[in-house]
Design a protein around this motif. Structure first.
Motif, PDB file in Angstrom:
ATOM      1  N   GLN A   8       0.830  -1.202   0.000  1.00 50.17           N
ATOM      2  CA  GLN A   8       0.000   0.000   0.000  1.00 50.17           C
ATOM      3  C   GLN A   8       0.873   1.266   0.000  1.00 50.17           C
ATOM      4  O   GLN A   8       0.590   2.225  -0.705  1.00 50.17           O
ATOM      5  N   ALA A   9       1.968   1.251   0.739  1.00 48.68           N
ATOM      6  CA  ALA A   9       2.887   2.394   0.779  1.00 48.68           C
ATOM      7  C   ALA A   9       3.564   2.590  -0.573  1.00 48.68           C
ATOM      8  O   ALA A   9       3.775   3.730  -1.024  1.00 48.68           O
ATOM      9  N   GLU A  10       3.919   1.483  -1.254  1.00 46.80           N
ATOM     10  CA  GLU A  10       4.538   1.585  -2.578  1.00 46.80           C
ATOM     11  C   GLU A  10       3.559   2.187  -3.576  1.00 46.80           C
ATOM     12  O   GLU A  10       3.937   2.988  -4.425  1.00 46.80           O
ATOM     13  N   GLN A  11       2.286   1.804  -3.485  1.00 47.73           N
ATOM     14  CA  GLN A  11       1.271   2.354  -4.380  1.00 47.73           C
ATOM     15  C   GLN A  11       1.079   3.851  -4.124  1.00 47.73           C
ATOM     16  O   GLN A  11       0.918   4.631  -5.054  1.00 47.73           O
ATOM     17  N   GLN A  12       1.103   4.244  -2.870  1.00 46.27           N
ATOM     18  CA  GLN A  12       0.981   5.659  -2.533  1.00 46.27           C
ATOM     19  C   GLN A  12       2.187   6.444  -3.065  1.00 46.27           C
ATOM     20  O   GLN A  12       2.049   7.582  -3.540  1.00 46.27           O
ATOM     21  N   ALA A  13       3.357   5.839  -3.019  1.00 42.59           N
ATOM     22  CA  ALA A  13       4.564   6.490  -3.550  1.00 42.59           C
ATOM     23  C   ALA A  13       4.446   6.676  -5.055  1.00 42.59           C
ATOM     24  O   ALA A  13       4.822   7.727  -5.599  1.00 42.59           O
ATOM     25  N   VAL A  14       3.924   5.665  -5.765  1.00 40.94           N
ATOM     26  CA  VAL A  14       3.734   5.760  -7.216  1.00 40.94           C
ATOM     27  C   VAL A  14       2.733   6.866  -7.540  1.00 40.94           C
ATOM     28  O   VAL A  14       2.933   7.658  -8.468  1.00 40.94           O
ATOM     29  N   GLN A  15       1.645   6.936  -6.757  1.00 41.94           N
ATOM     30  CA  GLN A  15       0.650   7.984  -6.971  1.00 41.94           C
ATOM     31  C   GLN A  15       1.247   9.367  -6.712  1.00 41.94           C
ATOM     32  O   GLN A  15       0.979  10.321  -7.442  1.00 41.94           O
ATOM     33  N   ALA A  16       2.058   9.469  -5.674  1.00 42.35           N
ATOM     34  CA  ALA A  16       2.692  10.752  -5.356  1.00 42.35           C
ATOM     35  C   ALA A  16       3.645  11.176  -6.474  1.00 42.35           C
ATOM     36  O   ALA A  16       3.720  12.361  -6.832  1.00 42.35           O
ATOM     37  N   GLU A  17       4.383  10.226  -7.057  1.00 42.47           N
ATOM     38  CA  GLU A  17       5.289  10.538  -8.176  1.00 42.47           C
ATOM     39  C   GLU A  17       4.497  11.015  -9.382  1.00 42.47           C
ATOM     40  O   GLU A  17       4.900  11.949 -10.083  1.00 42.47           O
ATOM     41  N   GLY A  18       3.335  10.368  -9.620  1.00 42.05           N
ATOM     42  CA  GLY A  18       2.470  10.814 -10.720  1.00 42.05           C
ATOM     43  C   GLY A  18       1.959  12.222 -10.485  1.00 42.05           C
ATOM     44  O   GLY A  18       1.901  13.048 -11.408  1.00 42.05           O
ATOM     45  N   GLY A  19       1.574  12.531  -9.251  1.00 43.92           N
ATOM     46  CA  GLY A  19       1.121  13.883  -8.914  1.00 43.92           C
ATOM     47  C   GLY A  19       2.226  14.902  -9.082  1.00 43.92           C
ATOM     48  O   GLY A  19       1.995  16.024  -9.546  1.00 43.92           O
ATOM     49  N   LEU A  20       3.453  14.508  -8.724  1.00 45.91           N
ATOM     50  CA  LEU A  20       4.600  15.403  -8.886  1.00 45.91           C
ATOM     51  C   LEU A  20       4.849  15.683 -10.363  1.00 45.91           C
ATOM     52  O   LEU A  20       5.068  16.832 -10.759  1.00 45.91           O
ATOM     53  N   SER A  21       4.805  14.650 -11.200  1.00 48.75           N
ATOM     54  CA  SER A  21       5.010  14.826 -12.638  1.00 48.75           C
ATOM     55  C   SER A  21       3.959  15.757 -13.226  1.00 48.75           C
ATOM     56  O   SER A  21       4.257  16.624 -14.054  1.00 48.75           O
ATOM     57  N   GLU A  22       2.713  15.586 -12.797  1.00 52.70           N
ATOM     58  CA  GLU A  22       1.627  16.440 -13.283  1.00 52.70           C
ATOM     59  C   GLU A  22       1.843  17.889 -12.843  1.00 52.70           C
ATOM     60  O   GLU A  22       1.657  18.822 -13.624  1.00 52.70           O
ATOM     61  N   ALA A  23       2.240  18.087 -11.604  1.00 49.68           N
ATOM     62  CA  ALA A  23       2.483  19.445 -11.099  1.00 49.68           C
ATOM     63  C   ALA A  23       3.645  20.108 -11.839  1.00 49.68           C
ATOM     64  O   ALA A  23       3.591  21.298 -12.161  1.00 49.68           O
ATOM     65  N   GLU A  24       4.712  19.348 -12.137  1.00 45.73           N
ATOM     66  CA  GLU A  24       5.852  19.900 -12.877  1.00 45.73           C
ATOM     67  C   GLU A  24       5.450  20.279 -14.295  1.00 45.73           C
ATOM     68  O   GLU A  24       5.861  21.320 -14.814  1.00 45.73           O
ATOM     69  N   ALA A  25       4.621  19.430 -14.938  1.00 40.56           N
ATOM     70  CA  ALA A  25       4.155  19.736 -16.285  1.00 40.56           C
ATOM     71  C   ALA A  25       3.296  20.994 -16.286  1.00 40.56           C
ATOM     72  O   ALA A  25       3.426  21.859 -17.161  1.00 40.56           O
ATOM     73  N   ARG A  26       2.432  21.119 -15.300  1.00 44.35           N
ATOM     74  CA  ARG A  26       1.568  22.295 -15.209  1.00 44.35           C
ATOM     75  C   ARG A  26       2.400  23.558 -14.943  1.00 44.35           C
ATOM     76  O   ARG A  26       2.140  24.613 -15.516  1.00 44.35           O
ATOM     77  N   LEU A  27       3.387  23.442 -14.079  1.00 41.78           N
ATOM     78  CA  LEU A  27       4.275  24.579 -13.813  1.00 41.78           C
ATOM     79  C   LEU A  27       5.006  25.001 -15.081  1.00 41.78           C
ATOM     80  O   LEU A  27       5.149  26.197 -15.359  1.00 41.78           O
ATOM     81  N   GLY A  28       5.458  24.028 -15.878  1.00 39.84           N
ATOM     82  CA  GLY A  28       6.131  24.346 -17.135  1.00 39.84           C
ATOM     83  C   GLY A  28       5.229  25.062 -18.115  1.00 39.84           C
ATOM     84  O   GLY A  28       5.675  25.908 -18.886  1.00 39.84           O
ATOM     85  N   GLN A  29       3.936  24.731 -18.097  1.00 42.64           N
ATOM     86  CA  GLN A  29       2.992  25.400 -18.996  1.00 42.64           C
ATOM     87  C   GLN A  29       2.651  26.802 -18.511  1.00 42.64           C
ATOM     88  O   GLN A  29       2.470  27.718 -19.298  1.00 42.64           O
ATOM     89  N   LEU A  30       2.544  26.973 -17.205  1.00 42.46           N
ATOM     90  CA  LEU A  30       2.145  28.268 -16.650  1.00 42.46           C
ATOM     91  C   LEU A  30       3.299  29.264 -16.571  1.00 42.46           C
ATOM     92  O   LEU A  30       3.083  30.465 -16.624  1.00 42.46           O
ATOM     93  N   SER A  31       4.503  28.771 -16.398  1.00 41.52           N
ATOM     94  CA  SER A  31       5.657  29.669 -16.337  1.00 41.52           C
ATOM     95  C   SER A  31       6.797  29.052 -17.141  1.00 41.52           C
ATOM     96  O   SER A  31       7.731  28.496 -16.592  1.00 41.52           O
TER      97      SER A  31
END
Length: 149
Positions: free
Chosen positions: A4-27
């Motif tokens: 369960q912790a490994e799955q949460q880590a994978v989800q967190a990495e996906g959220g980080l990738s999405e946030a970085e992509a959004r930051l790249g688009q906005l700035s």
């Protein structure tokens, strides 16, 4: 619990990738180190999609433009180095010739030079070694090339 912790880590990495992509688009960042040449929109103003907000001038695109009399044209070839001075420059600079016009033209009405020019001249462009220290439009004096250079 470990699975369960490994799955949460994978989800967190996906959220980080999405946030970085959004930051790249906005700035977005500049594609290269450059000086801001013009600002079209200021913070708080609305710009249409795919509309530039800045004009950038990379140091690699700063060039000297000068004109060479027809009688001296044979000395100026791409790859050769010219010396130049300018008002307010700390020391003389050097620039490598990057382009020489294949066709002559008549002397432009305004030349930033101290001497008279022949009526038939060739346009020459050179890339300065210290481009970051030069302002676009700054008049420069280019030393003529000698046959022994």
């Amino acid at each position: 619990a470990i699975s369960q912790a490994e799955q949460q880590a994978v989800q967190a990495e996906g959220g980080l990738s999405e946030a970085e992509a959004r930051l790249g688009q906005l700035s977005p960042t500049a594609p290269a180190a450059a000086r801001v040449e013009e600002i079209f929109y200021r913070p708080g103003e609305w710009a249409a999609a795919n509309t530039p907000v800045l004009a950038l001038l990379p140091d690699s695109e700063v060039k000297l433009v000068f004109f060479v009399p027809e009688a001296e044209m044979a000395l100026y070839r791409p790859g050769r180095t010219v010396r130049f001075t300018c008002d307010g420059c700390a020391a003389p600079g050097s620039a490598r010739i990057s382009w020489v016009s294949p066709r002559p033209e008549f002397t432009p009405p305004i030349l930033y030079s101290k001497g008279s020019r022949d009526r038939l001249v060739y346009r020459v462009e050179a890339r300065p070694a210290n481009a970051a220290t030069l302002n676009p439009g700054l008049p420069v004096d280019v030393a003529p090339l000698g046959a022994d250079q």
